[in-house]
Scaffold this motif. Structure first.
Motif, mmCIF file in Angstrom:
data_model
loop_
_atom_site.group_PDB
_atom_site.id
_atom_site.type_symbol
_atom_site.label_atom_id
_atom_site.label_comp_id
_atom_site.label_asym_id
_atom_site.label_seq_id
_atom_site.Cartn_x
_atom_site.Cartn_y
_atom_site.Cartn_z
ATOM 1 N N PHE A 1 -11.818 0.877 -1.013
ATOM 2 C CA PHE A 1 -10.848 1.842 -0.508
ATOM 3 C C PHE A 1 -11.320 3.272 -0.773
ATOM 4 C CE2 PHE A 1 -7.249 4.695 -0.807
ATOM 5 C CZ PHE A 1 -6.692 4.502 0.446
ATOM 6 N N PHE B 1 -19.100 1.526 1.850
ATOM 7 C CA PHE B 1 -19.269 2.130 3.178
ATOM 8 C C PHE B 1 -19.452 3.635 3.092
ATOM 9 C CE2 PHE B 1 -15.488 4.581 4.215
ATOM 10 C CZ PHE B 1 -14.545 4.119 3.305
ATOM 11 N N TYR C 1 0.852 -1.204 0.000
ATOM 12 C CA TYR C 1 0.000 0.000 0.000
ATOM 13 C C TYR C 1 0.881 1.245 0.000
ATOM 14 C CZ TYR C 1 -2.808 3.820 1.932
ATOM 15 O OH TYR C 1 -3.398 5.033 2.142
ATOM 16 N N PHE D 1 -20.257 3.638 9.181
ATOM 17 C CA PHE D 1 -19.297 3.855 10.272
ATOM 18 C C PHE D 1 -19.759 5.035 11.123
ATOM 19 C CE2 PHE D 1 -16.327 1.614 7.425
ATOM 20 C CZ PHE D 1 -15.561 0.878 8.319
HETATM 21 O O1 CP3 Z 1 -11.160 -0.185 5.804
HETATM 22 C C1 CP3 Z 1 -10.456 0.005 4.790
HETATM 23 O O2 CP3 Z 1 -9.407 -0.604 4.596
HETATM 24 C C2 CP3 Z 1 -10.966 0.944 3.725
HETATM 25 C C3 CP3 Z 1 -10.449 2.251 3.804
HETATM 26 C C4 CP3 Z 1 -10.909 3.255 4.868
HETATM 27 C C5 CP3 Z 1 -10.150 4.418 5.112
HETATM 28 N N1 CP3 Z 1 -10.837 5.191 5.997
HETATM 29 C C6 CP3 Z 1 -8.866 4.739 4.481
HETATM 30 C C7 CP3 Z 1 -7.950 5.684 5.153
HETATM 31 C C8 CP3 Z 1 -12.043 3.308 5.673
HETATM 32 C C9 CP3 Z 1 -13.177 2.311 5.825
HETATM 33 C C10 CP3 Z 1 -11.993 4.555 6.369
HETATM 34 C C11 CP3 Z 1 -13.054 5.008 7.271
HETATM 35 C C12 CP3 Z 1 -12.793 6.118 8.195
HETATM 36 N N2 CP3 Z 1 -12.106 7.285 7.968
HETATM 37 C C13 CP3 Z 1 -13.358 6.204 9.483
HETATM 38 C C14 CP3 Z 1 -14.262 5.164 10.082
HETATM 39 C C15 CP3 Z 1 -13.465 3.971 10.516
HETATM 40 C C16 CP3 Z 1 -12.771 4.135 11.828
HETATM 41 O O3 CP3 Z 1 -11.557 3.907 11.859
HETATM 42 O O4 CP3 Z 1 -13.431 4.437 12.834
HETATM 43 C C17 CP3 Z 1 -12.941 7.408 10.058
HETATM 44 C C18 CP3 Z 1 -13.275 7.900 11.440
HETATM 45 C C19 CP3 Z 1 -12.144 8.085 9.096
HETATM 46 C C20 CP3 Z 1 -11.508 9.415 9.215
HETATM 47 C C21 CP3 Z 1 -10.034 9.268 9.052
HETATM 48 N N3 CP3 Z 1 -9.402 9.188 7.812
HETATM 49 C C22 CP3 Z 1 -9.049 9.062 10.039
HETATM 50 C C23 CP3 Z 1 -9.298 9.084 11.533
HETATM 51 C C24 CP3 Z 1 -7.826 8.854 9.387
HETATM 52 C C25 CP3 Z 1 -6.479 8.524 9.979
HETATM 53 C C26 CP3 Z 1 -5.594 9.680 10.126
HETATM 54 C C27 CP3 Z 1 -4.142 9.195 10.321
HETATM 55 O O5 CP3 Z 1 -3.381 9.307 9.360
HETATM 56 O O6 CP3 Z 1 -3.847 8.714 11.411
HETATM 57 C C28 CP3 Z 1 -8.066 8.950 8.002
HETATM 58 C C29 CP3 Z 1 -7.082 8.788 6.919
HETATM 59 C C30 CP3 Z 1 -7.144 7.463 6.226
HETATM 60 N N4 CP3 Z 1 -8.274 6.864 5.781
HETATM 61 C C31 CP3 Z 1 -6.038 6.660 5.897
HETATM 62 C C32 CP3 Z 1 -6.543 5.549 5.213
HETATM 63 C C33 CP3 Z 1 -5.748 4.422 4.604
HETATM 64 C C34 CP3 Z 1 -4.580 6.999 6.193
HETATM 65 C C35 CP3 Z 1 -4.112 8.007 5.211
HETATM 66 C C36 CP3 Z 1 -2.841 7.642 4.520
HETATM 67 O O7 CP3 Z 1 -2.497 6.454 4.333
HETATM 68 O O8 CP3 Z 1 -2.165 8.606 4.088
#
Ligand code: CP3
Length: 361
Positions: free
Chosen positions: A91, A158, A53, A221
């Motif tokens: 994704f 989702f 990834y 979610f």
């Molecule tokens: O589940 C999966 O593998 C599918 C991808 C997915 C992402 N976000 C990719 C992502 C899903 C289902 C989500 C949902 C999501 N996003 C939620 C609900 C799920 C949960 O964990 O409670 C929430 C609250 C978010 C909001 C969000 N987006 C957060 C809290 C973060 C993390 C911030 C960090 O970097 O710590 C993101 C960013 C995010 N969403 C990443 C990914 C792979 C990381 C970004 C990156 O890789 O640069």
């Protein structure tokens, strides 16, 4: 058959692939039908715990990657290939539909979603226009590509639930206490209800796009809703989440409802309209079943932090989850929340194998 076992996505006709998908352990468990083994997938299975990834994401911003069907398809398939999970999750991110209607927001690495101008007044609501399927053509395209590639492995679509989305919009970013969100909810319940209603329509439209393009289940979610007491959930949040579930009920695809810290809300999460209730690790599944009531499948609930323990400890804790789920009639093995970024991917692969082996019937 899963994507990794199939030499080519073109081998099955649409109809046989669709019926094989409908007959998959994941969808059967969602419908509370007997299964050959307990299905398993992981929330946040696609993402930072996988080196492949990180490689494809190099130099591409998170929200840009979500608009590129080639990247979305590759990243969604990565955990299916590697771990042999029973379902893929599309994704994307919960803020993608909000970005698609023109809100100025970004995902900051290590922080999460951040919005330039938060939504706090009635005038701000005008910025939340309805989502048109044409706003997210890349989603329709990517889901179509994925369904072709996945064969019999189901794809889960989702969206973020209205409360969790509202929390980011009102706070302007991630929040520990959700104080501005709650201030709006208690201080101006009418404006709050209108905000959640708009978000419900956007969320429902976004889920419909994914289902119509071929997703065979959807998960809502509501990650941060555990911050609320049951009476406040019922009064101020449940109507909007129920609206989302009602809007997609006619498709007949399983609807999963998930939140963290929701021990006291489990009954209401089911009542909002879910077919499957996601449970975090704080409530054992047999007790969760009692709280949710009859007729719903459960998903969960290994503590994601357990994966940092030695293999024997992981297996013992997984065994506890499986034991608590025995006799439920509808269990999808998952973590109690998303995969933590520094998790060893091999620990996840071994866990899938353990669940499959120890539940084979
Ligand atoms: O589940 C999966 O593998 C599918 C991808 C997915 C992402 N976000 C990719 C992502 C899903 C289902 C989500 C949902 C999501 N996003 C939620 C609900 C799920 C949960 O964990 O409670 C929430 C609250 C978010 C909001 C969000 N987006 C957060 C809290 C973060 C993390 C911030 C960090 O970097 O710590 C993101 C960013 C995010 N969403 C990443 C990914 C792979 C990381 C970004 C990156 O890789 O640069």
């Amino acid at each position: 058959m899963s994507a990794n076992e199939r030499p080519s996505g073109q081998q099955q006709t649409g109809r046989t692939a669709a019926s094989a998908t409908a007959d998959s352990a994941f969808l059967r468990a969602c419908r509370r039908e007997p299964v050959s083994h307990t299905p398993v997938w992981f929330m946040r299975q696609a993402g930072r715990s996988l080196p492949e990834y990180l490689k494809v994401r190099e130099g591409v911003a998170m929200l840009d990657s979500c608009t590129r069907p080639d990247l979305v398809t590759e990243i969604t398939l990565q955990p299916v290939r590697r771990h042999h999970v029973d379902a893929a999750i599309y994704f994307s991110d919960i803020v993608v539909p909000l970005k698609a209607i023109g809100l100025d927001l970004d995902i900051k690495p290590g922080v999460g979603p951040v919005i330039e101008a938060p939504i706090r007044t009635r005038a701000d609501l005008d910025r939340l226009r309805p989502l048109d399927p044409d706003d997210v053509k890349y989603v329709t395209e990517a889901v179509g590509m994925l369904v072709g590639e996945l064969g019999a492995t189901p794809l889960i679509g989702f969206a973020g639930a209205p409360f969790t989305l509202a929390s980011y919009l009102v706070e302007g970013g991630p929040s520990r206490n959700h104080e501005r969100t709650k201030a709006l909810m208690y201080g101006d319940p009418e404006l709050w209800a209108d905000l959640l209603d708009r978000l419900a329509d956007i969320t429902a439209a976004f889920l419909k796009v994914q289902i119509e393009a071929g997703a065979s289940a959807v998960q809502l979610f509501d990650s941060w809703v555990g911050a609320l007491a049951p009476a406040d959930y019922r009064a101020h949040v449940m109507p909007a989440s129920a609206k989302v579930f009602d809007a997609v009920a006619g498709y007949g695809v399983p609807r999963i409802h998930f939140g963290v810290g929701t021990g006291e809300l489990l009954g209401l999460l089911g009542e909002a309209g879910a077919d499957v209730v996601g449970v975090d690790w704080r409530v054992p599944l047999d007790e969760a079943a009692r709280r949710v009531g009859p007729g719903k499948a459960l998903q969960g609930n290994l503590d994601p932090a357990v994966l940092f323990a030695p293999r024997q400890a992981v297996e013992a804790k997984a065994r506890e989850v499986l034991d608590a789920a025995r006799g439920l009639g509808g269990h999808i093995f998952n973590l109690g929340h998303g995969v933590l970024p520094t998790t060893d991917p091999d620990a996840l692969t071994r866990l899938v194998e353990y669940v499959h082996t120890h539940t084979a019937r």
